[in-house]
Design a protein around this motif. Structure first.
Motif, mmCIF file in Angstrom:
data_model
loop_
_atom_site.group_PDB
_atom_site.id
_atom_site.type_symbol
_atom_site.label_atom_id
_atom_site.label_comp_id
_atom_site.label_asym_id
_atom_site.label_seq_id
_atom_site.Cartn_x
_atom_site.Cartn_y
_atom_site.Cartn_z
ATOM 1 N N ALA A 175 24.687 -15.544 7.448
ATOM 2 C CA ALA A 175 23.637 -14.621 7.041
ATOM 3 C C ALA A 175 24.170 -13.203 6.919
ATOM 4 N N ALA A 176 25.016 -12.790 7.883
ATOM 5 C CA ALA A 176 25.586 -11.443 7.817
ATOM 6 C C ALA A 176 26.431 -11.273 6.560
ATOM 7 N N ASP A 177 27.183 -12.291 6.213
ATOM 8 C CA ASP A 177 28.008 -12.224 4.996
ATOM 9 C C ASP A 177 27.128 -12.119 3.750
ATOM 10 N N GLN A 178 26.023 -12.884 3.729
ATOM 11 C CA GLN A 178 25.116 -12.822 2.591
ATOM 12 C C GLN A 178 24.532 -11.420 2.424
ATOM 13 N N VAL A 179 24.079 -10.843 3.542
ATOM 14 C CA VAL A 179 23.483 -9.506 3.485
ATOM 15 C C VAL A 179 24.502 -8.497 2.964
ATOM 16 N N LYS A 180 25.719 -8.590 3.434
ATOM 17 C CA LYS A 180 26.760 -7.653 2.981
ATOM 18 C C LYS A 180 27.068 -7.851 1.504
ATOM 19 N N THR A 181 27.056 -9.087 1.056
ATOM 20 C CA THR A 181 27.286 -9.365 -0.363
ATOM 21 C C THR A 181 26.175 -8.770 -1.217
ATOM 22 N N TRP A 182 24.935 -8.924 -0.766
ATOM 23 C CA TRP A 182 23.797 -8.411 -1.521
ATOM 24 C C TRP A 182 23.815 -6.887 -1.639
ATOM 25 N N HIS A 211 15.269 -13.347 -3.206
ATOM 26 C CA HIS A 211 14.634 -14.651 -3.123
ATOM 27 C C HIS A 211 13.790 -14.851 -4.375
ATOM 28 N N PRO A 212 13.514 -16.079 -4.746
ATOM 29 C CA PRO A 212 12.657 -16.314 -5.913
ATOM 30 C C PRO A 212 11.288 -15.670 -5.716
ATOM 31 N N ALA A 213 10.756 -15.094 -6.761
ATOM 32 C CA ALA A 213 9.444 -14.460 -6.690
ATOM 33 C C ALA A 213 8.407 -15.457 -6.185
ATOM 34 N N ALA A 214 7.497 -14.947 -5.344
ATOM 35 C CA ALA A 214 6.390 -15.731 -4.785
ATOM 36 C C ALA A 214 6.840 -16.791 -3.784
ATOM 37 N N SER A 215 8.125 -16.827 -3.440
ATOM 38 C CA SER A 215 8.585 -17.778 -2.424
ATOM 39 C C SER A 215 8.337 -17.193 -1.030
ATOM 40 N N LYS A 216 8.493 -18.028 -0.022
ATOM 41 C CA LYS A 216 8.293 -17.558 1.346
ATOM 42 C C LYS A 216 9.237 -16.408 1.682
ATOM 43 N N GLY A 217 10.468 -16.496 1.228
ATOM 44 C CA GLY A 217 11.429 -15.451 1.523
ATOM 45 C C GLY A 217 11.173 -14.153 0.796
ATOM 46 N N ALA A 218 10.306 -14.185 -0.203
ATOM 47 C CA ALA A 218 9.970 -12.974 -0.938
ATOM 48 C C ALA A 218 8.852 -12.184 -0.272
ATOM 49 N N ASP A 219 8.204 -12.782 0.718
ATOM 50 C CA ASP A 219 7.113 -12.118 1.426
ATOM 51 C C ASP A 219 7.697 -11.092 2.405
ATOM 52 N N CYS A 220 7.211 -9.871 2.356
ATOM 53 C CA CYS A 220 7.760 -8.799 3.201
ATOM 54 C C CYS A 220 7.834 -9.205 4.671
ATOM 55 N N VAL A 221 6.741 -9.799 5.181
ATOM 56 C CA VAL A 221 6.682 -10.060 6.617
ATOM 57 C C VAL A 221 7.648 -11.156 7.046
ATOM 58 N N GLN A 265 0.832 -1.198 0.000
ATOM 59 C CA GLN A 265 0.000 0.000 0.000
ATOM 60 C C GLN A 265 0.871 1.254 0.000
ATOM 61 N N CYS A 266 2.032 1.164 0.635
ATOM 62 C CA CYS A 266 2.906 2.337 0.769
ATOM 63 C C CYS A 266 4.286 2.136 0.156
ATOM 64 N N HIS A 267 4.741 0.884 0.097
ATOM 65 C CA HIS A 267 6.076 0.596 -0.425
ATOM 66 C C HIS A 267 5.936 0.099 -1.857
ATOM 67 N N ILE A 268 6.425 0.876 -2.788
ATOM 68 C CA ILE A 268 6.167 0.625 -4.198
ATOM 69 C C ILE A 268 6.697 -0.751 -4.618
ATOM 70 N N ALA A 269 5.832 -1.512 -5.286
ATOM 71 C CA ALA A 269 6.158 -2.907 -5.621
ATOM 72 C C ALA A 269 7.360 -2.998 -6.548
ATOM 73 N N SER A 270 7.477 -2.061 -7.498
ATOM 74 C CA SER A 270 8.589 -2.149 -8.456
ATOM 75 C C SER A 270 9.945 -1.997 -7.792
ATOM 76 N N GLN A 327 15.584 -8.134 -6.821
ATOM 77 C CA GLN A 327 16.689 -7.198 -6.613
ATOM 78 C C GLN A 327 16.672 -6.599 -5.210
ATOM 79 N N HIS A 328 15.521 -6.678 -4.551
ATOM 80 C CA HIS A 328 15.429 -6.189 -3.174
ATOM 81 C C HIS A 328 15.536 -7.333 -2.167
ATOM 82 N N HIS A 329 14.741 -8.379 -2.362
ATOM 83 C CA HIS A 329 14.682 -9.421 -1.338
ATOM 84 C C HIS A 329 15.590 -10.621 -1.633
#
Length: 799
Positions: free
Chosen positions: A466-473, A407-417, A392-397, A403-405
């Motif tokens: 996980a910290a290394d992954q985040v820094k790589t991303w 994770h594969p689209a529509a996967s559990k990891g792609a869900d914002c929450v 509603q507030c965070h633009i989907a594009s 490129q943001h999350h």
């Protein structure tokens, strides 16, 4: 010279009553460990008929009557607000509490058995009633009728009435999820804990009492109505569930205005409504050019909606009857801070905290988001399913892309929450989202041991991975809005640099008030001039949470400074601020005050005592009243209050400890010893009572007996370094220096930054010729206390 002598002379009262500063919270911070929260997604359900008013209870229990305060009932509201009423009927609010009936009971009562801790309970029907045969307050199996259902999904609990007006929540609940989800079964809310009837968490115990622990948030216009003289409840409500007027307030004036009856024109400005839930009216959330997150068209200027919801959807405790809609929450309720029993130091929820305290930490709250921006208030459901509510507030594009999350689209990891509001499961089957809406910080997991969203899913990986992954991303480690984890962690562990980190947190208005207030509380435990200078401006802060916490933190000020700093707060518009100031000023000698000051303080203390009487059914409140009377030198009243606490709950050992300490002040250690030994018969594993008895025996020069009690305290209460420290000093005073060193090392293995234990260990090791070990601990102590001249002198002596 004996090392133990100054301990007893200057600290014995602190040692014996150290938990009491915490216990002042207990009458307010309700441990709601036995209720079903109403914010979990509900299964589809048909609309139910509204309950008649008043609701008729079983004949063996007192009848319930309307409160008579202008409440008109949901059926009246439905005459004009049919759509809202229909939405509400399918909500969990509508089913928060119901009389046990064929339509409301979800559990299997067809002679089904369930066994936990060697107790086999049977659920069956008799004469149209839903029954359970289970262990009662005496431990024997008895038959009980279910009076009410409590909650609906993902679990349903059951309330059982007692002749004194109590209703108790059964510890066995029904899993109302589908069979495919593992539901449709009985389960115990405290599996493996083997709760005996003496345990407060046993279903017949105080912590499972509906009238105090749960009732306010599951019914409308709930009045606890406890009679302390007869020790019974006559709890009433206007409607059994969370109905329209639970949020909108009593509707009689609105009805008068709507029907144009009587002097209805005087209500035009408010339409007769008790609270204006209009903060979203005319508001839009719009995207500026090239922006990826919407902004509120007008900044939110009030917290009415947030505080209304927080009345129930927060970890808080009621301390005043007569909640007034639209008034500050802290007029009637105390909000829990980010303490280590409830939250991790970065603010993630640990225990059940019910959302509001988490949401106050969020950037969303800081930017003006309120509950109904995401939740439909009448159905209780999200305005859009799952992570789509975020879009509603965070633009989907920008955000709903790999490129943001990553994770594969529509996967559990792609869900914002999944990343920004991960769940923790409470009550065995109830996953709840963390409403602090934070950026995942696996780097903080590495540094501080807090959880992170990444390894909640990737359980086979480490936080460092996980910290290394985040820094790589992202090319860096994102930090997010919440910047207080290091300060609270250092303060809670008393680590080096804690004071400076906490001072910086207090002085940073960009950080959430609840985090700053938590820092204030930590600084108040070691109040010094820099801490005072940082806390003092918060006494006039616009947020009453900061003002009230600052008043509490300054309790340890010298009397002159305390009087000068806190007297103005006795006229604060918010009740919690006033009573915190009054409680802190209770110990100021009357002779040092003018007549006007005495009158102002006494007025505040009267209000404080009235607040405690709101929870006269709880022993903690009686204990808190006793503490005030001790501060005022009214020992007879203090004794009566402590004995009232013990009458309410004979196993409430802290009241026995405080009563024994009162007897110490009166030169009655003989009576104190009887009290403590009696308490230990009831609760032989209570470290506080063993410690208090050990100190008493030292005063009587009965050292062998004292050592035994102090040893038990240190063994049974390792979470409190003071017990081990005092035991070690006592050992040294009896010539057992080597054992004393071992005892202190044991304390420091668990509490490496405990100043008293470090100081004693350096001294003992130096005297024993263990120079290298003494230097190591002295250097560590110097890093913790760099500005302490005594520590620096000690370091020079051992170097």
């Amino acid at each position: 010279m004996s090392m133990l002598a100054p301990v007893i002379a200057t600290r014995s009262r602190r040692c014996q009553t150290w938990p009491v500063r915490t216990l002042r919270l207990l009458s307010f911070l309700v441990v709601i460990s036995s209720i079903t929260l109403l914010n979990a997604p509900a299964p589809a359900a048909a609309a139910e008929l509204a309950e008649p008013l008043p609701v008729t209870l079983p004949a063996s229990h007192p009848p319930v009557a309307p409160g008579g305060s202008g409440y008109v009932g949901a059926q009246t509201c439905a005459q004009c607000h049919a759509v809202e009423y229909q939405h509400w009927q399918g909500s969990q609010h509508a089913k928060a509490m119901q009389p046990a009936s064929e339509s409301s009971v979800l559990g299997d009562f067809k002679d089904v058995t369930f066994t936990e801790a060697g107790i086999t309970s049977t659920f069956f029907r008799r004469d149209g009633h839903f029954m359970v045969r289970t262990d009662g307050p005496d431990g024997r199996l008895q038959d009980y009728a279910i009076a009410y259902t409590f909650g609906v999904y993902p679990l349903q609990q059951y309330l059982i009435g007692f002749p004194d007006g109590r209703y108790q929540a059964l510890g066995i609940a029904w899993d109302s999820r589908s069979r495919e989800q593992g539901g449709q079964r009985w389960f115990h809310l405290y599996p493996g804990q083997n709760l005996s009837p003496q345990d407060p968490l046993h279903w017949t115990g105080m912590q499972q009492n509906w009238n105090h622990m749960c009732a306010e948030c599951h019914s409308t216009d709930l009045r606890k109505n406890y009679d302390p003289q007869h020790q019974r409840f006559n709890t009433t409500w206007s409607e059994i569930n969370v109905s329209c007027e639970a949020c909108h307030g009593p509707g009689a004036d609105h009805l008068t205005w709507a029907r144009k009856e009587g002097d209805w024109q005087r209500l035009n400005s408010t339409k007769g409504l008790s609270i204006a839930l209009d903060e979203r009216r005319g508001i839009t959330w719009t995207l500026a050019d090239n922006a990826s997150t919407a902004q509120r068209s007008t900044p939110r200027s009030s917290n009415r909606e947030l505080e209304l919801c927080a009345r129930c959807h927060s970890r808080r405790g009621q301390f005043w009857d007569g909640y007034r809609f639209g008034q500050p929450l802290l007029d009637t309720h105390r909000l829990a801070l980010l303490t280590p029993d409830l939250y991790y130091p970065d603010g993630q929820m640990k225990d059940e905290v019910f959302n509001h305290g988490s949401f106050l930490q969020s950037k969303m709250q800081a930017k003006g988001v309120s509950c109904s921006d995401c939740h439909q208030p009448h159905t209780g459901q999200l305005r859009a399913p799952g992570g789509k509510v975020c879009l509603q507030c965070h633009i989907a594009s920008r955000y709903d892309t790999p490129q943001h999350h990553f994770h594969p689209a529509a996967s559990k990891g792609a869900d914002c929450v999944a990343c920004h509001a991960p769940t923790t499961t409470y009550m065995v089957v109830d996953p709840r989202h963390d409403h602090s809406f934070r950026i995942p910080r696996p780097d903080l997991s590495v540094a501080l041991g807090v959880p992170n969203a990444c390894t909640k899913c990737h359980g086979d990986q480490s936080a460092q991975w996980a910290a290394d992954q985040v820094k790589t991303w992202y090319g860096k480690l994102p930090t997010g809005h919440q910047q207080f984890a290091a300060a609270l962690h250092a303060g809670q562990t008393e680590a080096a640099g804690a004071r400076d980190l906490l001072l910086a947190l207090l002085r940073n208005p960009e950080q959430p008030s609840i985090a700053r207030a938590s820092g204030v509380a930590l600084l108040g435990e070691r109040l010094d001039p820099p801490a005072f200078e940082a806390i003092r401006p918060l006494l006039s802060d616009s947020d009453p949470l900061l003002r009230s916490t600052a008043a509490r933190a300054l309790d340890g000020l010298p009397l002159e400074w305390k009087t000068r700093s806190l007297l103005p707060l006795l006229d604060d518009p918010v009740r919690l601020v006033r009573i915190e100031a009054a409680r802190a000023l209770a110990s100021v000698p009357r002779e040092s005050l003018s007549a006007a000051q005495q009158q102002a303080i006494q007025k505040g203390i009267t209000e404080y005592l009235a607040a405690e009487q709101t929870n006269a059914d709880r022993p903690e409140s009686a204990l808190n009243i006793g503490l005030v009377y001790v501060d005022q030198g009214q020992f007879a009243k203090a004794e009566a209050a402590y004995r009232a606490a013990l009458e309410l709950q004979p196993a409430f050992t802290q009241a026995a400890v405080n009563l024994a300490d009162l007897y110490r002040l009166q030169g009655r250690d003989g009576d104190g010893e009887k009290i403590l030994r009696h308490a230990l018969v009831r609760d032989p594993r209570n470290a506080t009572a063993h410690h208090a008895l050990g100190l008493l025996l030292i005063r009587q020069k009965r050292l062998p007996e004292a050592l035994s009690e102090l040893a038990d305290a240190a063994r049974l209460g390792p979470e409190n370094p003071r017990y081990g420290y005092v035991y070690a000093i006592a050992l040294n005073d009896t010539g057992a220096g080597a054992q004393a060193i071992q005892a202190l090392e044991s304390v420091l293995a668990r509490h490496p930054n405990d100043r008293d234990s470090l100081l004693a260990l350096v001294s003992l090791q130096h005297s024993a010729g263990h120079s290298q070990a003494a230097r190591v601990h002295a250097r560590h102590l110097a890093t913790l206390e760099p500005d302490n001249p005594e520590v620096q002198a000690l370091l020079r002596r051992v170097e």
